[in-house]
Design a protein around this motif. Structure first.
Motif, PDB file in Angstrom:
ATOM      1  N   ILE A   2       0.827  -1.200   0.000  1.00 38.49           N
ATOM      2  CA  ILE A   2       0.000   0.000   0.000  1.00 38.49           C
ATOM      3  C   ILE A   2       0.863   1.252   0.000  1.00 38.49           C
ATOM      4  O   ILE A   2       0.576   2.218  -0.705  1.00 38.49           O
ATOM      5  CB  ILE A   2      -0.973  -0.026   1.201  1.00 38.49           C
ATOM      6  N   VAL A   3       1.946   1.247   0.748  1.00 40.24           N
ATOM      7  CA  VAL A   3       2.848   2.398   0.781  1.00 40.24           C
ATOM      8  C   VAL A   3       3.521   2.577  -0.577  1.00 40.24           C
ATOM      9  O   VAL A   3       3.705   3.697  -1.047  1.00 40.24           O
ATOM     10  CB  VAL A   3       3.889   2.230   1.910  1.00 40.24           C
ATOM     11  N   THR A   4       3.849   1.496  -1.240  1.00 40.41           N
ATOM     12  CA  THR A   4       4.466   1.583  -2.556  1.00 40.41           C
ATOM     13  C   THR A   4       3.488   2.144  -3.574  1.00 40.41           C
ATOM     14  O   THR A   4       3.859   2.994  -4.395  1.00 40.41           O
ATOM     15  CB  THR A   4       4.934   0.184  -3.019  1.00 40.41           C
ATOM     16  N   ILE A   5       2.252   1.705  -3.540  1.00 41.37           N
ATOM     17  CA  ILE A   5       1.249   2.224  -4.474  1.00 41.37           C
ATOM     18  C   ILE A   5       0.988   3.703  -4.204  1.00 41.37           C
ATOM     19  O   ILE A   5       0.878   4.508  -5.130  1.00 41.37           O
ATOM     20  CB  ILE A   5      -0.060   1.419  -4.377  1.00 41.37           C
ATOM     21  N   GLY A   6       0.873   4.078  -2.946  1.00 34.66           N
ATOM     22  CA  GLY A   6       0.557   5.459  -2.590  1.00 34.66           C
ATOM     23  C   GLY A   6       1.696   6.423  -2.781  1.00 34.66           C
ATOM     24  O   GLY A   6       1.475   7.612  -2.999  1.00 34.66           O
ATOM     25  N   GLY A   7       2.912   5.944  -2.726  1.00 30.88           N
ATOM     26  CA  GLY A   7       4.078   6.813  -2.834  1.00 30.88           C
ATOM     27  C   GLY A   7       4.797   6.858  -1.500  1.00 30.88           C
ATOM     28  O   GLY A   7       4.170   7.122  -0.474  1.00 30.88           O
ATOM     29  N   LEU A   8       6.067   6.597  -1.514  1.00 29.81           N
ATOM     30  CA  LEU A   8       6.835   6.552  -0.274  1.00 29.81           C
ATOM     31  C   LEU A   8       6.836   7.911   0.414  1.00 29.81           C
ATOM     32  O   LEU A   8       7.098   8.933  -0.208  1.00 29.81           O
ATOM     33  CB  LEU A   8       8.272   6.115  -0.560  1.00 29.81           C
ATOM     34  N   GLY A   9       6.498   7.925   1.686  1.00 28.52           N
ATOM     35  CA  GLY A   9       6.510   9.149   2.469  1.00 28.52           C
ATOM     36  C   GLY A   9       5.245   9.968   2.376  1.00 28.52           C
ATOM     37  O   GLY A   9       5.190  11.073   2.895  1.00 28.52           O
ATOM     38  N   SER A  10       4.215   9.468   1.742  1.00 27.25           N
ATOM     39  CA  SER A  10       2.970  10.214   1.580  1.00 27.25           C
ATOM     40  C   SER A  10       1.859   9.548   2.381  1.00 27.25           C
ATOM     41  O   SER A  10       1.431   8.438   2.059  1.00 27.25           O
ATOM     42  CB  SER A  10       2.589  10.284   0.102  1.00 27.25           C
ATOM     43  N   PHE A  11       1.376  10.229   3.404  1.00 27.68           N
ATOM     44  CA  PHE A  11       0.291   9.688   4.222  1.00 27.68           C
ATOM     45  C   PHE A  11      -1.009   9.631   3.419  1.00 27.68           C
ATOM     46  O   PHE A  11      -1.721   8.635   3.448  1.00 27.68           O
ATOM     47  CB  PHE A  11       0.098  10.530   5.487  1.00 27.68           C
ATOM     48  N   LEU A  12      -1.314  10.697   2.698  1.00 25.52           N
ATOM     49  CA  LEU A  12      -2.519  10.722   1.882  1.00 25.52           C
ATOM     50  C   LEU A  12      -2.476   9.626   0.815  1.00 25.52           C
ATOM     51  O   LEU A  12      -3.487   8.971   0.542  1.00 25.52           O
ATOM     52  CB  LEU A  12      -2.703  12.087   1.225  1.00 25.52           C
ATOM     53  N   GLY A  13      -1.314   9.398   0.245  1.00 27.55           N
ATOM     54  CA  GLY A  13      -1.167   8.343  -0.743  1.00 27.55           C
ATOM     55  C   GLY A  13      -1.430   6.973  -0.147  1.00 27.55           C
ATOM     56  O   GLY A  13      -2.043   6.114  -0.790  1.00 27.55           O
ATOM     57  N   ALA A  14      -0.979   6.752   1.081  1.00 26.62           N
ATOM     58  CA  ALA A  14      -1.223   5.469   1.747  1.00 26.62           C
ATOM     59  C   ALA A  14      -2.712   5.265   2.014  1.00 26.62           C
ATOM     60  O   ALA A  14      -3.225   4.152   1.858  1.00 26.62           O
ATOM     61  CB  ALA A  14      -0.429   5.392   3.043  1.00 26.62           C
ATOM     62  N   VAL A  15      -3.407   6.315   2.399  1.00 28.08           N
ATOM     63  CA  VAL A  15      -4.844   6.211   2.655  1.00 28.08           C
ATOM     64  C   VAL A  15      -5.595   5.896   1.366  1.00 28.08           C
ATOM     65  O   VAL A  15      -6.430   4.989   1.317  1.00 28.08           O
ATOM     66  CB  VAL A  15      -5.379   7.513   3.305  1.00 28.08           C
ATOM     67  N   VAL A  16      -5.286   6.631   0.303  1.00 29.84           N
ATOM     68  CA  VAL A  16      -5.958   6.412  -0.984  1.00 29.84           C
ATOM     69  C   VAL A  16      -5.632   5.024  -1.536  1.00 29.84           C
ATOM     70  O   VAL A  16      -6.505   4.315  -2.035  1.00 29.84           O
ATOM     71  CB  VAL A  16      -5.578   7.520  -1.987  1.00 29.84           C
ATOM     72  N   ALA A  17      -4.370   4.624  -1.426  1.00 30.04           N
ATOM     73  CA  ALA A  17      -3.968   3.297  -1.913  1.00 30.04           C
ATOM     74  C   ALA A  17      -4.644   2.194  -1.107  1.00 30.04           C
ATOM     75  O   ALA A  17      -5.043   1.168  -1.670  1.00 30.04           O
ATOM     76  CB  ALA A  17      -2.455   3.153  -1.851  1.00 30.04           C
ATOM     77  N   GLY A  18      -4.789   2.379   0.189  1.00 29.03           N
ATOM     78  CA  GLY A  18      -5.487   1.400   1.011  1.00 29.03           C
ATOM     79  C   GLY A  18      -6.935   1.236   0.587  1.00 29.03           C
ATOM     80  O   GLY A  18      -7.454   0.120   0.512  1.00 29.03           O
TER      81      GLY A  18
END
Length: 64
Positions: A2-18
């Motif tokens: 999920i962190v890889t899909i969202g972008g490393l270091g991006s909290f919003l990216g992790a939420v959207v990817a999740g």
């Protein structure tokens, strides 16, 4: 994953990817249960082909 899909270091990216991984997995289980194990890997490959740094990844400086 999920962190890889969202972008490393991006909290919003992790939420959207999740959310994307959860929806993709649920829809795959609903319509094609035998593909459910590979669904998130296919999603990750598709996103990283379009945006190599992830959905909300930061731009890297180029070293020369």
């Amino acid at each position: 994953m999920i962190v890889t899909i969202g972008g490393l270091g991006s909290f919003l990216g992790a939420v959207v990817a999740g959310l994307l991984v959860g929806i993709t997995t649920a829809m795959t289980i609903q319509f094609q249960p035998e593909w459910s194990g590979a669904a998130m890997y296919i999603l990750m490959a598709a996103i990283l082909l379009v945006r190599p740094r992830g959905l909300f990844g930061e731009r890297w400086e180029r070293f020369e």
